[in-house]
Design an enzyme around this catalytic site. Structure first.
Site, PDB file in Angstrom:
ATOM      1  N   SER A 218      44.459  13.738  18.087  1.00 44.22           N
ATOM      2  CA  SER A 218      43.817  12.699  18.029  1.00 44.22           C
ATOM      3  C   SER A 218      44.623  11.671  17.755  1.00 44.22           C
ATOM      4  CB  SER A 218      42.523  12.929  16.993  1.00 44.22           C
ATOM      5  OG  SER A 218      41.744  11.473  16.958  1.00 44.22           O
TER       6      SER A 218
ATOM      7  N   HIS B  97      48.520  12.672  34.470  1.00 45.39           N
ATOM      8  CA  HIS B  97      48.333  13.102  33.005  1.00 45.39           C
ATOM      9  C   HIS B  97      47.638  14.202  32.917  1.00 45.39           C
ATOM     10  CE1 HIS B  97      47.878  11.839  28.783  1.00 45.39           C
ATOM     11  NE2 HIS B  97      46.766  12.448  28.827  1.00 45.39           N
TER      12      HIS B  97
ATOM     13  N   ARG C 197      30.594   7.363 -11.412  1.00 42.71           N
ATOM     14  CA  ARG C 197      31.936   6.778 -10.754  1.00 42.71           C
ATOM     15  C   ARG C 197      32.850   6.678 -11.923  1.00 42.71           C
ATOM     16  NH1 ARG C 197      31.300   0.484 -10.131  1.00 42.71           N
ATOM     17  NH2 ARG C 197      29.182   0.339 -11.046  1.00 42.71           N
TER      18      ARG C 197
ATOM     19  N   GLU D  94      41.323   2.159   5.344  1.00 43.97           N
ATOM     20  CA  GLU D  94      40.753   3.666   4.865  1.00 43.97           C
ATOM     21  C   GLU D  94      41.511   4.551   5.691  1.00 43.97           C
ATOM     22  OE1 GLU D  94      38.845   0.923   5.600  1.00 43.97           O
ATOM     23  OE2 GLU D  94      38.347   0.709   3.634  1.00 43.97           O
TER      24      GLU D  94
ATOM     25  N   HIS E 132      29.311   4.287  -4.637  1.00 44.81           N
ATOM     26  CA  HIS E 132      28.235   3.447  -4.211  1.00 44.81           C
ATOM     27  C   HIS E 132      27.495   3.888  -3.112  1.00 44.81           C
ATOM     28  CE1 HIS E 132      30.994   1.011  -6.612  1.00 44.81           C
ATOM     29  NE2 HIS E 132      30.305   0.054  -6.511  1.00 44.81           N
TER      30      HIS E 132
ATOM     31  N   ARG F  71      26.417   4.486  -8.075  1.00 46.71           N
ATOM     32  CA  ARG F  71      26.833   3.171  -8.791  1.00 46.71           C
ATOM     33  C   ARG F  71      26.136   2.947 -10.175  1.00 46.71           C
ATOM     34  NH1 ARG F  71      24.569  -1.924  -8.811  1.00 46.71           N
ATOM     35  NH2 ARG F  71      25.959  -3.527  -9.534  1.00 46.71           N
TER      36      ARG F  71
END
Lengths: 609, 609
Positions: B116, B251, B308, B356, B405, B463
Site C-alpha cells: 500500500s 505496469h 483516559r 496520524e 474520546h 472522555r
C-alpha cells in the site's frame, strides 16, 4: 466609516461573540477564534461576495473552515452577516441547535462538515473544480490552521489544486503558533509554510494576520497569478486578551465568568458598526443546466465478465444520460475500469493520482456544488481515506464510491492489495448504501441504484470474471436480495455475495448429489440488508444459515446477518480469519475456508452438531 | 573487477531475475523492477552494510521497499546476496513461498509489509529513530516510487524526519515517470521532487538513476549535511528492454514466453560476477540492553476517574519498569493523558503533531527495531491511519494503540470528534487484541495486558470520569469478561463495555425495583471476546441478551456478541444508529438510545415480544 475601519470593529465584535458563546456553552475553543478574527472579518465583509439570502446562489464565493474547532467565530460571522439571528448564538453546542461544536451541514451554509483536521483544502479544491466546470464567477476560500498543515492530506490537496490550476482557490493559513498540546513544528515562521506551498506549485504570501489592510490586499491579489494562492497569516492565538495571547494551555478552554468579564473589558465596548453594509453581492450567475437521468441501457454481456468491468461500462453509460456525473481515479482506472468513463468524458474526469484522501475530499467538494461524483480505487486503498469517508457521512455528501479487488480472490498480489475490511468501513456510516454484486448484470443495475440513491453509496467489485447469473433488465433494488436456489425442503440457507455466490451454487450442486437441498441467497444489498427476506429464508430452511464472504469477520456480511437474525437461526460464518498470503485465487478461496467444499462441510455440520 | 563494473553486472542479473520470475509467476510488475536495477545494485552491493547471516544484526543498514510492487527485484537482490537460494526465485507468488507478490515479514528480512503505497518512509523514519536511540551505526534506506509521492503520508514522514533531524535516513526516489494507468504528475522532472523535499527540510540531490557511479556518490554523501537526504534518481521504466522502455501500459504485466526471450536477448548473456564479494560488513554494534517488565504498581484511585487518565498513569508507570516503551502523540497528549509519559520520559517520547498516518508508520518502524511503542490520539482520528493500521497487521507489528474520546459520551464537541467506528477498524485486524475498560482500575490492568501481548493491541478509552468498579489488583485477562450483577433468576443478560456498563448497572437497579433481575456483564475484552462466558450467561438468562454500546452497529460489540451467540439467544442491540450531534453527554446517551431507561425498555420488550 471606511471598510478597513469597519472590519476592525467587526473583528472586535466577532471576538466578543466567540468569548461569550463559549463561556455560555461551557466548552469550545475561544483562543483559536481570536487569532482569526481579522481573517474572518476580512473574508466575510471584505473580499468575499455572496448572497446572504441564498447559500445556493451560483455566484457565491464559498468558505470552508478547515480548522473546524473555530466554529464559534463562523457562527458569529453568519450572525453579523444576517444569515442567522444573533439571539441564536448563545445556543452554541446545545442539543437542539444547529450551532454545533464543529461545523456540520445542519447549518445549510456549511457544505462539508469539518473538525477532523486537514480535510478542508480537498473539499475546497473539489468545490473550486466544480465551480470552474460550471462557470461560476465565485471563488473558494479555505481557512486552514497551522497545526493541521502537518496532515499529509493538506499536501495531497495542494498538489491536486496546483495540478488542476485552480486559481479560484485560496487558502488562508492562520499561523497562530500553538497547537492543542504543544507549539507547532514551525512556530510563527510563515516562510516555512511559504516554502512548502510554493514547492507544491502555489502562489504564497505572508502577511500580518491582524492587519486588515494587509489581509485585504493579499486576498484581492489571490489567484491573479493563475495559480491557487496561500495567504500565510501570522497571528497570535488568543489575540486581544492579554492573559490569553500566545499562551500554551488555553486550547479548547472557555473562560470562566470572571475571566470573561476581564477579557471583555480589555476588548472594550461593543463596537458600533452595521456589518451588512459591507457585504459584497455576488456576480449574477446561473448554475449549469445539466441533463440528468439514471436510466441507461445496460451492456449486453454474452460471457463471463468481471463486476469491475461492468462498473466501468455502467459508469460510462450513466455519464451519457446524466451530465452531472463526474469520475475520480487514484491512478488505477485500468484496473477499476473507470477508464471507460475517462475516455468518454475527459472534461468530467479527475485523475487524483495516488492520493485517496484528496480524492474523497474533492468528491465531497464536487458533490457540494451539485455534481454527482463516482470515485473508484482498490477497496483496500479506500481505508486510506477512512477519515474522509467518515466526514463525508457527516457532510451528507452525495458521493458514490467503488472499491475493486476485494478479498483473497484477487490472488497473487497478496494481502496488501486485498480489500478485506471495506464492508466494515462503509457499514459504519449510518445510511450508507452498500452493494456487492456477483455478476456483471447486477453490477450495472447497482450503479444505477447508486445514482438514484440520495446520499453516500458504496459498490464492492471483484477482480476475476464471473459467469452471468441474471438477465438484462432484472431489478436490484436497494435493500433486496435474490434467491437463486430453493426447494420445499432446504436443510440450510447459504447466504453469499459477490464471488462467494458461485461457491454457494457449487456447494448446492455437490449437496444435491447427496440428496441434500440448500437455499442459495445472493445478498447483493449488504446495507440495508434484506433482513426480512433472510429471516424468512432462515425459518424456511430449518433455522440453519451459512454465511460465506470474502472479507474479515468484523463488520462484514456475516455479522450483519447474525445481527439481523438475532437468535432466530444458527449462523455458521465462513470468512477470512487470518492474514492471507499470495497464491492463485481458487487456492486462496479454498485455503481460507470459502470454497464450495467448506460450505458443504458447514451445512453437514448442522445435522452432525 | 572494480565495484562499479561489478554493480553494472549485478544490475543486469537483477533485471534477468525479475523478468524471469514474473513470467514464471504469470503476474507481477517487471518494468518497475527494471527501472530500479541500478538503485538496488548500488544499495545492496555498494553503499549498504549488513550481515547477510543475521537480519537482526544491530549494526545492519536497513532497507524498506516502499514501492512494494517491485518485490521481485528485492527477492532477487536477497538471492544475489546469498540470503536465499536463487533456486527459490521461481517460486515467486506461489502459495507456499515466502516470496509474496508484495513484501511481507514472512521473509524475515522484511521488517514491514509494503504494497500500500506511501507508507515506507514513515516506517523508515521510525527505524531510524530507534537506531539513533539505540546507538546503532546503521542507516535506513527507503526506496520510494515517484507515483507514491502523491500520497500525503510521504510528506508527513518527510516533515517528521526533518524535524527529528534523522540524518541516518535516506530516501531513494525512483523517478521512472509512469504510474499504473497514467504518467505521474511531474514526469521525470526531478527538480519538482527536489523542491518539495527541500521545502520539507531535507537535503536533496538529483542523479541519473542508471549511472552507478552517480548513485554511489549520492548515497555516500547522504546524511553528511546532518539532515535526512532524498536521492532523486531519474530512471526509465522498463530500462534495458527496448520494447518496454518508457512505455505506458506495461505496469503490472509480466512478459509472455516469447517476449521474455527477446528481452533476455537484449540484456545479453548472464553476467559473470560474484556479488557476495561486494557485500560490505556492518560495523560491530550491540543492541541496547533494556530492562523490560510489565508489572507495575497501579495508581491508587479513590474517586471516579476517566479511563483516559488511567491510560496516562499506567503508561508512565509501565515506562518505569520497561525501558523499551516509547510513546507517540498526535498533539492531543493533554487529552489522551499520554503527557504523563512525555513528562517522565522525554527522550522516549515522540511528538508526531497532527499526522496520524506517520504516527502509526513510525510506531511500526520503532517496533521493527525492538521498541514497544504506545501511541494515542482521539479514536476518531485513528481512522486517518486505517491503511497504516491494516499494514501494521500484515507487518506483525508489536504496536499498541489507544483511542480516546469514544462515542457520543464525549458530548458537546460533536460527531467529528466521536470515535464511533474504531471497534470495527480494530476488529478487522486478525489477532488484534481490543480492550475497552469501564473504570480506571481495569484500564490500568488493560495497559499491562497490552504490553504483555505479543502483537497489535488497541485500547478504547472514554472522555468522562467514571466511578470505580473494581479493586486494585484485580486481573483483566485478554479474552475475559466480568459479571457485575447476577441472580438465580435473571430475566436477561445486559452486556456493555466502557461507559455503557454504568447505564447497565443503573438499569439493573431500576428493574430490581420492579422485581426484575438482570445479569450485567462488562465485556472489557472485545476481541477476543469471552464467547464462552457470554454464551453461558445468555443461557442462564433465558436466552435473552441486550448489548449496549457507544458505537455504530457495524462491526462493534453487538455484532461480535450476535456472531458469538449465533442462534443461542435473542439479541437486542442498543447502539448509535444515526449521525449524532453536539449536546451534553447524558443527553446524547439518552437521545441515541444508550441510557438506562432504554435498557430497561429493551429488557421488558423481551417478555412483551
Amino acid at each position: 466609516m471606511n471598510r478597513p475601519e469597519a472590519l476592525r470593529k467587526i473583528a472586535a465584535r466577532l471576538r466578543i461573540h466567540s468569548l461569550r458563546m463559549t463561556t455560555t456553552a461551557g466548552s469550545g475553543h475561544p483562543t483559536t477564534c481570536l487569532s482569526m478574527a481579522e481573517i474572518a472579518a476580512a473574508l466575510f465583509f471584505g473580499e468575499m461576495r455572496f448572497n446572504p439570502g441564498d447559500p445556493r446562489d451560483w455566484g457565491n464565493d464559498e468558505l470552508v473552515l478547515s480548522k473546524g474547532h473555530a466554529a464559534p467565530i463562523l457562527w458569529a460571522a453568519y450572525a453579523e452577516a444576517g444569515i442567522l439571528p444573533a439571539s441564536e448564538l448563545p445556543n452554541l453546542r446545545k442539543v437542539d441547535s444547529v450551532l454545533e461544536g464543529h461545523p456540520t451541514p445542519r447549518m445549510p451554509w456549511v457544505k462539508a462538515a469539518t473538525g477532523s483536521l486537514g480535510q478542508g483544502l480537498s473539499v475546497g479544491a473539489g468545490m473550486a473544480a466544480a465551480m470552474r466546470l460550471g462557470k461560476s464567477p465565485g471563488r473558494v476560500f479555505v481557512v486552514v490552521g497551522d497545526g493541521e498543515c502537518a496532515e499529509g492530506a493538506v499536501w495531497e490537496a495542494a498538489n491536486a489544486a496546483a495540478n488542476l490550476g485552480l486559481r479560484n482557490l485560496c487558502a488562508v493559513v492562520d499561523i497562530n503558533r500553538l497547537g492543542q498540546s504543544d507549539p507547532t513544528m514551525h512556530g510563527r515562521e510563515a516562510s516555512a509554510y511559504a516554502r512548502k506551498f510554493r514547492a507544491f506549485g502555489w502562489e504564497a504570501a505572508a502577511v500580518d494576520g491582524h492587519d486588515i489592510g494587509a489581509l485585504l490586499e493579499a486576498l484581492a491579489r489571490a489567484g491573479k497569478a493563475g495559480r491557487p494562492t496561500a495567504v500565510l497569516a501570522k497571528t497570535v492565538k488568543g489575540k486581544g486578551v492579554s492573559f490569553l495571547e500566545d499562551r500554551n494551555g488555553w486550547h479548547g478552554r472557555p473562560l470562566k465568568a470572571d475571566e470573561l468579564e476581564r477579557a471583555l473589558a480589555e476588548i472594550g465596548p461593543w463596537p458600533e458598526v452595521d456589518p451588512r453594509r459591507f457585504l459584497r453581492s455576488p456576480r449574477k450567475a446561473a448554475p449549469p443546466a445539466l441533463r440528468t437521468g439514471t436510466d441507461f441501457a445496460g451492456t449486453e454481456y454474452r460471457d463471463k465478465a468481471a463486476t469491475r468491468q461492468a462498473y466501468g461500462n455502467a459508469l460510462a453509460a450513466l455519464g451519457r444520460v446524466h451530465e452531472g456525473v463526474v469520475a475520480l481515479d487514484g491512478d488505477v482506472k485500468n484496473s477499476t475500469y473507470a477508464e471507460k468513463f475517462f475516455e468518454a468524458f475527459p472534461e468530467r474526469s479527475f485523475q487524483s493520482y495516488i492520493a485517496e484522501q484528496n480524492m474523497v475530499g474533492m468528491a465531497m467538494g464536487l458533490a457540494a456544488k451539485g455534481r454527482l461524483p463516482f470515485l473508484a480505487t482498490f477497496a483496500a486503498f479506500l481505508t486510506r481515506a477512512h477519515d474522509q469517508i467518515r466526514m463525508a457521512g457527516y457532510s451528507l455528501s452525495n458521493i458514490k464510491l467503488c472499491g475493486s479487488h476485494v478479498g483473497v480472490s484477487i490472488g497473487e498480489d497478496g494481502p496488501s492489495q486485498m480489500g478485506l475490511e471495506d464492508l466494515a468501513v462503509f457499514r459504519s456510516v449510518p445510511g450508507c448504501v452498500v452493494l456487492y454484486p456477483s455478476d456483471a448484470v447486477s453490477a450495472e443495475a447497482c450503479v444505477a441504484e447508486m445514482a438514484r440513491h440520495e446520499g453516500m453509496a458504496y459498490l464492492r467489485t471483484t477482480r476475476p470474471a464471473t459467469p452471468l447469473l441474471y438477465g438484462r433488465g432484472e431489478a436490484f433494488p436497494v435493500g433486496g436480495s435474490k434467491t437463486l436456489r430453493r426447494s420445499g425442503a432446504d436443510a440450510a440457507a447459504v447466504v453469499g455475495a459477490g464471488i462467494t455466490v458461485y461457491e454457494a451454487l457449487k456447494a448446492h450442486d455437490l449437496l444435491r448429489k447427496e440428496g441434500i437441498s440448500v437455499r442459495v441467497i445472493d445478498a447483493y444489498s449488504v446495507q440495508p440488508l434484506d433482513a426480512e427476506g433472510i429471516v424468512r429464508a432462515a425459518a424456511e430452511a430449518g433455522g440453519r444459515v451459512v454465511v460465506v464472504e470474502d472479507h474479515y469477520p468484523g463488520g462484514g456480511l456475516g455479522e450483519a446477518v447474525a445481527a439481523a437474525l438475532s437468535g432466530r437461526a444458527e449462523v455458521r460464518h465462513l470468512c477470512v480469519r487470518e492474514f492471507p498470503r499470495s497464491g492463485k485465487p481458487e487456492e486462496l478461496l479454498d485455503l481460507y475456508g470459502l470454497s464450495a467444499r467448506h460450505i458443504v462441510r458447514a451445512v453437514k455440520a448442522f445435522s452432525a452438531g
